[in-house]
Design an enzyme around this catalytic site. Structure first.
Site, mmCIF file in Angstrom:
data_model
loop_
_atom_site.group_PDB
_atom_site.id
_atom_site.type_symbol
_atom_site.label_atom_id
_atom_site.label_comp_id
_atom_site.label_asym_id
_atom_site.label_seq_id
_atom_site.Cartn_x
_atom_site.Cartn_y
_atom_site.Cartn_z
ATOM 1 N N LYS A 120 0.982 -1.568 0.221
ATOM 2 C CA LYS A 120 -0.149 -0.274 -0.179
ATOM 3 C C LYS A 120 1.317 0.961 -0.473
ATOM 4 C CE LYS A 120 -4.027 1.917 2.278
ATOM 5 N NZ LYS A 120 -3.207 2.914 2.783
ATOM 6 N N CYS A 428 -21.121 10.606 30.644
ATOM 7 C CA CYS A 428 -22.384 11.837 31.429
ATOM 8 C C CYS A 428 -23.131 11.282 31.519
ATOM 9 C CB CYS A 428 -21.540 12.835 31.377
ATOM 10 S SG CYS A 428 -22.653 14.554 31.097
HETATM 11 S S1 IVH Z 1 -7.547 -0.019 -3.309
HETATM 12 C C1 IVH Z 1 -10.866 -1.034 -2.792
HETATM 13 N N1 IVH Z 1 -4.978 -1.101 -4.573
HETATM 14 O O1 IVH Z 1 -5.531 3.211 -0.048
HETATM 15 C C2 IVH Z 1 -10.820 0.170 -2.674
HETATM 16 N N2 IVH Z 1 -5.812 0.975 -2.654
HETATM 17 O O2 IVH Z 1 -7.529 3.034 2.152
HETATM 18 C C3 IVH Z 1 -9.659 0.765 -2.221
HETATM 19 N N3 IVH Z 1 -3.984 2.091 -1.805
HETATM 20 O O3 IVH Z 1 -7.690 5.963 -1.470
HETATM 21 C C4 IVH Z 1 -8.661 0.768 -3.657
HETATM 22 N N4 IVH Z 1 -2.721 1.290 -2.554
HETATM 23 O O4 IVH Z 1 -5.412 5.260 -1.830
HETATM 24 C C5 IVH Z 1 -5.796 -0.437 -3.975
HETATM 25 N N5 IVH Z 1 -2.979 -1.322 -3.957
HETATM 26 C C6 IVH Z 1 -4.100 -0.965 -3.697
HETATM 27 C C7 IVH Z 1 -3.669 0.548 -2.940
HETATM 28 C C8 IVH Z 1 -4.752 1.534 -2.504
HETATM 29 C C9 IVH Z 1 -2.626 2.214 -1.801
HETATM 30 C C10 IVH Z 1 -4.601 3.828 -0.922
HETATM 31 C C11 IVH Z 1 -6.032 4.265 -1.649
HETATM 32 C C12 IVH Z 1 -6.836 4.579 -1.188
HETATM 33 C C13 IVH Z 1 -6.947 3.620 -0.005
HETATM 34 C C14 IVH Z 1 -7.774 2.817 0.859
#
Ligand code: IVH
Length: 677
Positions: A120, A428
């Site tokens: 990621k 509270c």
């Molecule tokens: S898939 C399926 N694939 O992670 C929905 N996201 O928290 C998510 N990201 O906004 C997208 N690497 O910026 C996907 N290989 C990857 C990714 C990825 C980074 C980021 C992306 C997204 C966030 C989700």
């Protein structure tokens, strides 16, 4: 000394002037001065900074390229929303993730799931639309539903192909991926930005694409949004396609089966992490098979079929100076440790959450303790452990307040009827709006982005207005004494007019946003949406206060006992009813749009008893609702079909027969949907 303050004054004036010029140039797109005058002013500021160490401003031209990211990009809807991901931190989290999936799919423990495991990258996501192989436009993620049109800026990236001729490239597709800067390239930009992510985000959102072009932005593709003509069945094949079409993909992507192997890969990548040329903060696992992805669907704004396995963060050791008690919108008392500021992974940390009273007890955390603090990604830092060897002799056990520090009401731990345990959180017990802190937090939530989204009524202003007794209840926001506000420090005619304008504009609101804005415990965005679809109109929603048909709410897929109890308690509170009555007079609350109710199961109600084959209860519910049918929770005259699986509850079947309700099996049910079993 006099000299110093004079220099500071002149420096600040120059910064202010530069800011104004910048605004005209970048936001209003009409320069106020010539380029020469602008550059000269910039130079003067830089010279002053070089000469005098004590000068520093966040608006300094030495810190920013061009102006701050523009707010003026046109907003456009994503044809398919850009979702976010839920997080996993431990192996147990992953085991749980897989368990839930198997449950949903109604598969045995032995069913092996194959994942696409993708590092990621910590950058900025973007969605790029191609039509007939041509780059057409590009949007930022925005709030997931609506992004900013940054086509021109994205067009400057070399990694984004402008024309794709491959035969198997879909006639239309949104290619999604991450825009980022390599660590090596960041070395040259260090002076200007705090970290690579900021550098990517700032340069991607420049008004002038020429500014974007100067920064070596990279793009790695990993998923798609809307598509027409995609002929791929798995994520791993899709990643191969991406490469064939000319996109860059992550060289560390892998296809992996089973949690044990995911962990092995995780450890392998984590070791590599320090030597990579880009920042990654975890690994994304996606179920490889698209047909399984489709069956699993989404929950709230994240897919059920994917999760981000975060890397364990950075740790640091510091000392607890004090323990503060913060009071949230729902009255929860959250202890926060004030710690001696330390730098953990480039971020100065001075607060750490202690979660709740039980957590303090369990770890016996005390003021004066030396503790290990962990900071994981964007999550609030928390305390991992106490170093007992360093505990001072005079230290005493922390006593959690039994009275609310804000209003003095008793604090209580509620009994949770669902878990049959006392809550870990102490709250509270006041009525809500009577407690200063709760009321302020409720109002902040009410005006927040996803609720009423009132521009110019930020958190600080809400606090200020509350202290001046200008607001206490949500309805007060729409009855503000603008003459009084105009006389306050920091306000003027123009700013008051702007505020009045944005408040009046927001009197028109959807039922879904309205329900969310009330800040009912356990009713977040997704549940508010479900409730609004169920009630359709405000008046039906408000009717809950007189005609308490709460059981019926349990029939809504996604609403459980916890939510229903919370709604009950909201409607049993007189001041909430008063707020609803007052708001009704002021607002125009739009009805929810009804689901297209022309599906195959229109006007039909269902109940399942017993175990079905290869399909879980949750999935059946979704199927029924997608086809305009309804599920209900018990056998009654309202029921049209009782679906029976293995080992059905005899009582239900007998009662259904007695009421002459049609009893069908799984195959008959699927036939109704033109599906075979
Ligand atoms: S898939 C399926 N694939 O992670 C929905 N996201 O928290 C998510 N990201 O906004 C997208 N690497 O910026 C996907 N290989 C990857 C990714 C990825 C980074 C980021 C992306 C997204 C966030 C989700």
């Amino acid at each position: 000394m006099i000299n110093k303050s004079k220099i500071l004054k002149s420096y600040n004036n120059k910064i202010k002037l530069l800011d104004t010029y910048n605004k005209f140039y970048y936001e209003k797109s009409s320069p106020k001065v010539t380029d020469e005058i602008f550059d000269k002013l910039k130079e003067e500021i830089q010279l002053l900074e070089k000469k005098h160490d004590f000068l520093k401003s966040k608006n300094s031209p030495s810190k920013i390229v061009g102006y701050k990211p523009s707010k003026n990009f046109e907003k456009k809807n994503h044809k398919v929303p850009m979702l976010s991901l839920s997080n996993a931190f431990t192996e147990d989290d992953l085991i749980n993730f897989e368990k839930k999936i198997l449950n949903y799919l109604s598969e045995e423990k032995t069913f092996e799931i194959t994942y696409s495991a993708e590092p990621k990258i910590d950058g900025i996501s973007a969605s790029i639309t191609y039509k007939n192989g041509k780059f057409i436009s590009g949007l930022s993620r925005g709030d997931g539903k609506e992004g900013e049109d940054i086509t021109k800026n994205l067009a400057t990236l070399e990694d984004i192909p402008k024309k794709i001729v491959s035969k198997d490239f879909p006639s239309e597709i949104d290619i999604r991926g991450e825009v980022f800067i390599t660590n090596r390239d960041f070395e040259n930009l260090k002076e200007k930005f705090a970290n690579p992510r900021n550098a990517a985000s700032g340069s991607l959102r420049q008004k002038n694409p020429e500014e974007t072009k100067k920064i070596p932005l990279k793009f790695i593709a990993y998923t798609f949004g809307y598509e027409n003509g995609l002929k791929t069945n798995t994520q791993s094949d899709f990643l191969i396609n991406l490469r064939n079409w000319g996109f860059k993909t992550n060289p560390l992507n892998k296809t992996i089966t089973g949690v044990k192997n995911l962990i092995k890969n995780y450890e392998f990548v984590e070791k590599k992490r320090p030597n990579l040329d880009f920042d990654i903060d975890g690994i994304v696992y996606k179920i490889n098979d698209f047909s399984l992805q489709k069956r699993l669907g989404n929950v709230a704004n994240a897919p059920r079929w994917a999760i981000a396995h975060k890397f364990s963060s950075n740790k640091g050791i510091s000392e607890i100076l004090d323990i503060d008690i913060q009071i949230g919108r729902t009255g929860a008392l959250t202890p926060v440790a004030k710690i001696k500021p330390i730098n953990i992974g480039g971020v100065v940390v001075s607060n750490a959450t202690l979660h709740n009273e039980d957590e303090i007890k369990r770890k016996d955390i005390r003021i004066g303790d030396t503790v290990t603090i962990e900071r994981a990604g964007d999550v609030i830092p928390h305390i991992l452990s106490v170093d007992l060897k360093k505990r001072i002799n005079q230290s005493t056990v922390f006593v959690f307040p039994t009275k609310c520090p804000s209003c003095g009401s008793k604090t209580i731990k509620e009994f949770n009827k669902v878990t049959k345990k006392n809550d870990a959180v102490r709250r509270c017990s006041s009525e809500g709006y009577k407690c200063e802190k709760i009321s302020i937090e409720k109002l902040k939530h009410f005006v927040s982005k996803e609720a009423f989204n009132i521009d110019g009524l930020g958190k600080k202003i809400v606090e200020g207005f509350w202290k001046l007794k200008l607001i206490q209840f949500p309805q007060d926001i729409f009855k503000l004494d603008y003459n009084k506000i105009e006389k306050l420090e920091g306000w003027g005619r123009l700013s008051v007019e702007n505020l009045q304008y944005s408040i009046n504009q927001k009197k028109n609101i959807s039922l879904e946003r309205f329900i969310y804005s009330l800040g009912i415990r356990h009713i977040g965005l997704e549940n508010a949406k479900l409730l609004s679809k169920h009630f359709i109109s405000f008046s039906k929603f408000k009717n809950l206060s007189i005609q308490s048909d709460y059981e019926d709410l349990l029939n809504i897929d996604g609403i459980g006992e916890t939510q229903v109890n919370s709604i009950k308690s909201f409607f049993s509170n007189k001041s909430n009813i008063r707020v609803l009555n007052e708001l009704e007079k002021i607002l125009i609350i739009k009805n929810a749009v009804q689901n297209s109710d022309n599906g195959l199961l229109k006007n039909k109600t269902f109940l399942v008893t017993g175990k079905l084959n290869g399909i879980s209860r949750a999935e059946v519910k979704s199927l029924i609702e997608e086809n305009s049918g309804k599920t209900i929770s018990s056998v009654s005259k309202k029921l049209n079909f009782l679906i029976i699986g293995e080992k059905p509850t005899k009582k239900k079947v007998d009662y259904a027969k007695q009421l002459k309700i049609k009893v069908i099996d799984q195959a008959e049910f699927l036939k109704m949907l033109n599906k075979s079993s």
